[in-house]
Write an enzyme that holds these catalytic residues in place. Structure first.
Site, PDB file in Angstrom:
ATOM      1  N   CYS A   1      37.970  30.399  36.047  1.00 43.59           N
ATOM      2  CA  CYS A   1      38.034  28.940  35.968  1.00 43.59           C
ATOM      3  C   CYS A   1      36.765  28.343  36.570  1.00 43.59           C
ATOM      4  O   CYS A   1      36.190  28.889  37.499  1.00 43.59           O
ATOM      5  CB  CYS A   1      39.222  28.323  36.695  1.00 43.59           C
TER       6      CYS A   1
ATOM      7  N   ASN B   1      40.828  27.033  41.328  1.00 41.54           N
ATOM      8  CA  ASN B   1      40.490  28.343  40.780  1.00 41.54           C
ATOM      9  C   ASN B   1      41.033  29.369  41.757  1.00 41.54           C
ATOM     10  O   ASN B   1      40.784  29.253  42.954  1.00 41.54           O
ATOM     11  CB  ASN B   1      38.956  28.436  40.669  1.00 41.54           C
ATOM     12  N   GLY B   2      41.795  30.347  41.255  1.00 44.29           N
ATOM     13  CA  GLY B   2      42.370  31.354  42.155  1.00 44.29           C
ATOM     14  C   GLY B   2      43.835  31.546  41.835  1.00 44.29           C
ATOM     15  O   GLY B   2      44.313  31.122  40.778  1.00 44.29           O
TER      16      GLY B   2
ATOM     17  N   LYS C   1      30.403  47.067  24.673  1.00 42.30           N
ATOM     18  CA  LYS C   1      29.742  45.877  24.117  1.00 42.30           C
ATOM     19  C   LYS C   1      30.309  45.582  22.739  1.00 42.30           C
ATOM     20  O   LYS C   1      30.603  44.437  22.424  1.00 42.30           O
ATOM     21  CB  LYS C   1      28.219  46.081  23.987  1.00 42.30           C
TER      22      LYS C   1
ATOM     23  N   LYS D   1      33.641  35.384  32.522  1.00 46.74           N
ATOM     24  CA  LYS D   1      32.471  36.025  33.128  1.00 46.74           C
ATOM     25  C   LYS D   1      32.772  36.625  34.496  1.00 46.74           C
ATOM     26  O   LYS D   1      32.319  37.715  34.804  1.00 46.74           O
ATOM     27  CB  LYS D   1      31.337  35.001  33.236  1.00 46.74           C
TER      28      LYS D   1
HETATM   29  C1  F6R Z   1      31.337  43.467  30.100  1.00 48.35           C
HETATM   30  C2  F6R Z   1      31.408  42.793  31.373  1.00 48.35           C
HETATM   31  C3  F6R Z   1      32.509  43.150  32.308  1.00 48.35           C
HETATM   32  C4  F6R Z   1      31.985  43.113  33.752  1.00 48.35           C
HETATM   33  C5  F6R Z   1      33.147  43.329  34.735  1.00 48.35           C
HETATM   34  C6  F6R Z   1      32.664  43.391  36.169  1.00 48.35           C
HETATM   35  O1  F6R Z   1      30.264  43.011  29.343  1.00 48.35           O
HETATM   36  O2  F6R Z   1      30.622  41.937  31.653  1.00 48.35           O
HETATM   37  O3  F6R Z   1      33.056  44.388  32.003  1.00 48.35           O
HETATM   38  O4  F6R Z   1      31.017  44.101  33.903  1.00 48.35           O
HETATM   39  O5  F6R Z   1      34.070  42.289  34.605  1.00 48.35           O
HETATM   40  O6  F6R Z   1      32.034  42.211  36.532  1.00 48.35           O
HETATM   41  P1  F6R Z   1      31.061  42.150  37.779  1.00 48.35           P
HETATM   42  O7  F6R Z   1      29.889  42.998  37.495  1.00 48.35           O
HETATM   43  O8  F6R Z   1      30.726  40.699  37.920  1.00 48.35           O
HETATM   44  O9  F6R Z   1      31.855  42.674  38.953  1.00 48.35           O
END
Ligand code: F6R
Length: 608
Positions: free
Chosen positions: A2, A100-101, A485, A603
């Site tokens: 969020c 958010n949470g 990917k 993300k």
């Molecule tokens: C795939 C992707 C996710 C992140 C995962 C970990 O493209 O982006 O698999 O790699 O959610 O996220 P981080 O690196 O932010 O801990």
């Protein structure tokens, strides 16, 4: 998950909130809303779906006011719907809350509040905050929010407004990120820095357990328990335009093309004038490095694949055994960690809930934790014992690309450092590896020239439903990453497999024309990979290979070949992944998918 944004100042709040939300949409996009206060009265507009749906509603009649909050949601409690979209209100409609949470005790709180006469209009955990604020309000919004949050268990970044004190915003955080942007005659609050950059580069990063009272003229920061906090202002040096598309069709493509810079910046300053690797961030004395008996890498998703590369290089160069776990398993495993274990948490966002929990678990067991992350001021940077930043710049596309190669560059540096400190690499070898490392940005620039060829090849597979990605040695994590990917952005089912494991099961999937992508760059297991390709061809699989320039032989086995420049075997992970990122990108585009915001994903995964 969020995205939150809040504004208080002299300007019209709604366009500022929408602009902020657009830069936060990567954090979730199943519904969105704003609450804007005008002459003390709140107007709330919410819509199911992406921000464009909210914008359409605002175009038809936008609330005007100089203070407001906005939210873009990734559902945890309650399905995506207008009723569950934030901001949420109390019974009187005077309070507006974005959050958010996850509020873990929300069932108990909801039952209790309902028994006390409160009426809920959504299925969300967030709405309990609004009712708790209503319950505790006796004339001071800050105290009401602090008291409300005192009853809440779980994680939150929240911003609260009230018609009773419309000249202030109250923001608080625990285990979910929140920053304050300090402007002139205006202040902003947001989940992430890009949301405020058009207004200010002066940032206060809020810490866990803190609450802020924000007016247009100032910010008072304290702990939720009431202890005043004095925080240094962080000056953001990167450009707001870095967070824009800069002429590319999508953020993902832009970020794929930024990979040479991401590697260059991550390596910059890590190798000193005398050739020694500089890693003061590790915060371990040479004797402590020598006493290490193990490395444990903890990460999720793409970051886990960078960890698989890390395992191979650390074992090869530093001769330290490396364990590796996905963080969601590690945190509940009761892992074997002691003071001689170096735990490496790899997380692009620095906010992944499972990885953060893994960091805490490792520290609890006595391990030293080093984080590899891309986000300055993120939670992991405050919790780990040391941090290696990847300096890839902000990554907006949900699918990680440039941060992956930057993470790999960082693990190379870490592995070299451990090898040298432990005396496991002779000076000539170390010099050679460092020279090859510094060539990687230029090599990736060359690989990017494959873009058109990759696009043409991808056109052959637009209607496929299934695919297999295979590799051995360094090719294995790259096959895993290529498969991840492809599936996450094109929705084509893709299995990443160790090539030698194929005959233990996945070979059954191969039939006439199944696309099999094989990472077959030059390595000590190259011949074994060729044997695997033969097994695929014998079953009518359709092979697309990533191979080393000059390998004419492979063209006899594969239908299509993407040639990448030769590097030493352990460094081949970076050039080999780039064609696979482009392959996924073009296939997804041809299938009409939104590559920057794939369905169901966000993300930063700030919930477990
Ligand atoms: C795939 C992707 C996710 C992140 C995962 C970990 O493209 O982006 O698999 O790699 O959610 O996220 P981080 O690196 O932010 O801990």
């Amino acid at each position: 998950m969020c995205g939150i944004v809040g504004y208080i100042g002299e300007a019209d709040a709604t366009p500022i909130l929408m602009e902020g939300l657009r830069s936060l949409e990567y954090r979730g996009y199943d519904s969105a809303g704003v609450a804007v206060f005008n002459n003390g009265a709140a107007a709330v507009v919410r819509r199911k779906g992406k921000l464009s749906a909210l914008q359409e509603a605002l175009d038809a009649g936008s609330p005007r006011g100089r203070v407001g909050i906005g939210h873009t949601r990734w559902a945890t409690h309650g399905k995506p719907s207008e009723a569950n979209a934030h901001p949420h209100s109390d019974c009187t409609g005077r309070v507006a809350v974005v959050h958010n949470g996850i509020i873990e005790n929300f069932h108990e709180l909801r039952e209790q509040l309902t028994a006390e006469g409160h009426t809920f209009t959504s299925e969300t955990d967030t709405e309990t905050i609004a009712h708790l604020v209503e319950k505790h309000f006796t004339g001071d919004l800050l105290e009401a929010v602090a008291a409300a949050l005192g009853e809440v268990e779980g994680s939150f970044a929240t911003v609260v407004l009230s018609e009773d004190q419309p000249d202030r915003m109250i923001a608080a955080r625990k285990d979910s990120p929140l920053i304050i942007g300090l402007g002139r005659g205006e202040n902003l609050v947001a989940s992430d820095i890009p949301a405020v950059l058009k207004h200010t580069r002066d940032i206060l990063v809020m810490e866990n357990g803190e609450i802020a009272e924000i007016t247009k003229d100032g910010v008072a920061l304290r702990t939720i328990d009431g202890v005043p906090v004095d925080r240094d202002v962080l000056k953001v040096t990167w450009d707001a335009s870095a967070a824009e598309k800069a002429g590319y069709e999508d953020f993902m493509l832009k970020e794929i093309y930024e990979q040479p810079d991401a590697i260059r910046e991550t390596l910059r300053g890590r190798i000193g004038a005398d050739g020694a690797v500089e890693l003061d961030e590790l915060a371990l004395a040479t004797e402590q490095v020598r006493a290490l008996n193990r490395v444990y890498i903890v990460a999720c998703g793409t970051s886990y694949h960078a960890g698989l590369v890390g395992k191979q290089v650390i074992e090869a160069w530093a001769r330290l055994p490396v364990d590796l776990d996905v963080a969601s398993e590690f945190r509940y495993r009761n892992p074997i960690i002691d003071e001689e274990t170096l735990v490496v948490a790899i997380t692009q966002s620095g906010e992944t809930a499972d990885t953060l929990a893994g960091v805490r678990e490792a520290q609890h067991l006595g391990g030293k934790v080093m984080a590899i992350t891309n986000v300055v001021g993120s939670s992991v940077t405050r919790e780990a014992d040391g941090v290696i930043y990847t300096h890839a710049g902000p990554e907006i596309g949900v699918a990680a690309t440039k941060t992956f190669v930057a993470q790999i560059a960082a693990v190379y540096i870490l592995a070299l450092y451990l090898a040298e400190e432990r005396g496991f690499m002779d000076a000539a070898d170390a010099r050679a590896v460092k020279a090859q490392l510094m060539e990687l940005p230029a090599i990736v620039e060359e690989v990017l020239n494959l873009d058109e060829q990759v696009k043409e090849v991808a056109a052959n597979y637009v209607d496929e439903k299934d695919s297999l990605f295979l590799g051995r040695g360094m090719g294995m994590p790259i096959a895993f990453e290529g498969a991840l990917k492809l599936k996450e952005i094109s929705y084509i089912h893709a299995e990443g497999y160790a090539a030698g494991e194929m005959k233990h099961g996945p070979i059954a999937l191969i039939d006439d024309g199944t696309p099999i992508v094989v990472v077959a760059t030059k390595s000590h297991v190259y011949d074994k990979v060729i044997s695997n390709i033969q097994e695929v061809i014998a079953r009518d699989g359709d092979v697309v290979a990533v191979a080393t320039e000059g390998d004419a032989d492979i063209a006899r086995h594969a239908r299509f070949v993407f040639y990448v420049p030769e590097t030493s075997e352990l460094l081949s992970a970076i050039p080999a992944v780039v064609p696979l990122q482009l392959f996924a990108y073009h296939l997804a585009k041809m299938r009409g998918c939104n590559v920057d915001q794939p369905r169901n994903l966000a993300k930063s995964v700030t919930v477990e």
